[in-house]
Structures are given as structure tokens and as C-alpha cells.
Write an enzyme that holds these catalytic residues in place. Sequence first.
Site, PDB file in Angstrom:
ATOM      1  N   LYS A 132       0.835  -1.199   0.000  1.00 42.54           N
ATOM      2  CA  LYS A 132       0.000   0.000   0.000  1.00 42.54           C
ATOM      3  C   LYS A 132       0.873   1.253   0.000  1.00 42.54           C
ATOM      4  O   LYS A 132       0.720   2.148  -0.838  1.00 42.54           O
ATOM      5  CB  LYS A 132      -0.944  -0.019   1.205  1.00 42.54           C
ATOM      6  CG  LYS A 132      -1.875   1.176   1.306  1.00 42.54           C
ATOM      7  CD  LYS A 132      -1.399   2.152   2.358  1.00 42.54           C
ATOM      8  CE  LYS A 132      -2.166   3.460   2.239  1.00 42.54           C
ATOM      9  NZ  LYS A 132      -1.722   4.434   3.246  1.00 42.54           N
ATOM     10  N   ASP A 154      -5.922   0.491   0.292  1.00 45.08           N
ATOM     11  CA  ASP A 154      -6.029   0.618   1.742  1.00 45.08           C
ATOM     12  C   ASP A 154      -7.445   0.190   2.097  1.00 45.08           C
ATOM     13  O   ASP A 154      -8.164  -0.324   1.239  1.00 45.08           O
ATOM     14  CB  ASP A 154      -5.709   2.050   2.198  1.00 45.08           C
ATOM     15  CG  ASP A 154      -6.685   3.072   1.634  1.00 45.08           C
ATOM     16  OD1 ASP A 154      -7.622   2.680   0.896  1.00 45.08           O
ATOM     17  OD2 ASP A 154      -6.532   4.262   1.945  1.00 45.08           O
TER      18      ASP A 154
END
Length: 212
Positions: A123, A142
Site C-alpha cells: 500500500k 487501503d
Amino acid sequence: METALSQRAKKLQALLAEAYPEARCELDHRNAYELLVATILSAQCTDARVNQVTPAFFARFPDAHALAQAGQEEVEELIKSTGFYRNKAKALLGMAKALVERHGGEVPRDMEAMVKLPGVGRKTANVVLGTAYGLATGIVVDTHVARVSQRLGLTTAQDPEKIEQDLMALFPKNQWVALSHRLILHGRYVCKARKPACSSCRLAEICPRVGV
DNA sequence: ATCCCGAGGG
DNA sequence: CCCTCTGGAT
């Protein structure tokens, strides 16, 4: 062949572009190092709060070389209000040292090197590579992006890696960076975890949830 | 009182 | 695979 899902993806892309024309990153940053630090700090914390602590942080530690010399306690003190501060301070120090030892103090430009940095996962790597360097190595997944994608029926997967693969298959690569920002903004302000604002959602016409 | 939610560690 | 770390928002 054009599947129903890929047509919805096209429509979604258009609606998102209208709703969030700027596709902006909410973390204040002037370079890849600053964005990397800010992104690590952003876990479990609002971007607004991260932006409150980063000016002092970057004044004290303007680059990886400075940060690599820091003491754990001073770092902790500077980032205290962002939560998880012990883990984050440890991650930041390890990351800075790895940057100095392995990359001459620069933030590397590829996914493989990024995820080997302490405290950096896929991420964080996607955020920095896409936003600071303009490299579309993937789509940021996310929990905002995961939730929005699931609610919109773009994926049924739970695993972030699998969600990312589904999204990458649905959208052209030149859209990945902007799409990441727009999905994050949408998840943060409209398609919220707790109290989604469906009545003011610009994507309502393609959302399976609305009206059910 | 409960939820937020990334990465490492057990 | 599931747990832990934290202050802030709700």
C-alpha cells in the site's frame, strides 16, 4: 469482449473523474522521502493530523541521512499524536537506515526495493511510487479502497492483493494513480465505513447498495 | 464504549 | 492466520 463489469468500470471512471477532478493526495509533501514518511505516519490516523506533525518533522529530519542518525525517542516525540508511535518510529528509523545503506539515501523507484524497506508494504509503496514518481506500479488498496470496491461490486475478494489484481484488470494502467486517489477520497468522505453518505453519493447510479 | 485499520510478529 | 500497537473520531 466487453463484459458488463468492465462497462460499469468505465462508467465509474467517468463519474469519479467528475466528482474528484483533482485526484489529489491529501498528505503534504515536497518529494518522495517526505511522502514516504507521511504515508507511514498515516496508518490509523487522519491525513489532517499527519499534516500537523510533518512540518516540524521535516525541519528536523529533512532527508533519509538525517533521519537515519536520529534517536528513537526524539522520533517518537515528534510523531506522538499520530498513534502507533512506537511502531512507526521504529519503522521510520529502520526505513531511513535501509535507504542510506542500500539506496544512497534516495527513495528507490521500484516496487521490489520499496517493499523490502522496513515498515513499507504494498500500500505504502504504491502511494509513493505513483504519487511522487508517477510510476503506475499498481493500485493503492487501503481499507478505504477495499471497502469502496467491495460495495460497488468491483470485487468479492477480501485479500488486498487479490482486490488490487481485480482492480488492475478492470482499469487501464494510465488511470491507476488517479483512480487510487479518487477511490481513497471517496471512501474517506462519502463511502465511509461507519455512516456512508449514500444520499449525496455521485456514484449512486452504479452502486448495487443504493435502493436495496 | 467502540471503531478506525498498516505492517510486523507470533 | 490472527494478534498487537495508539490517539482520535464518533
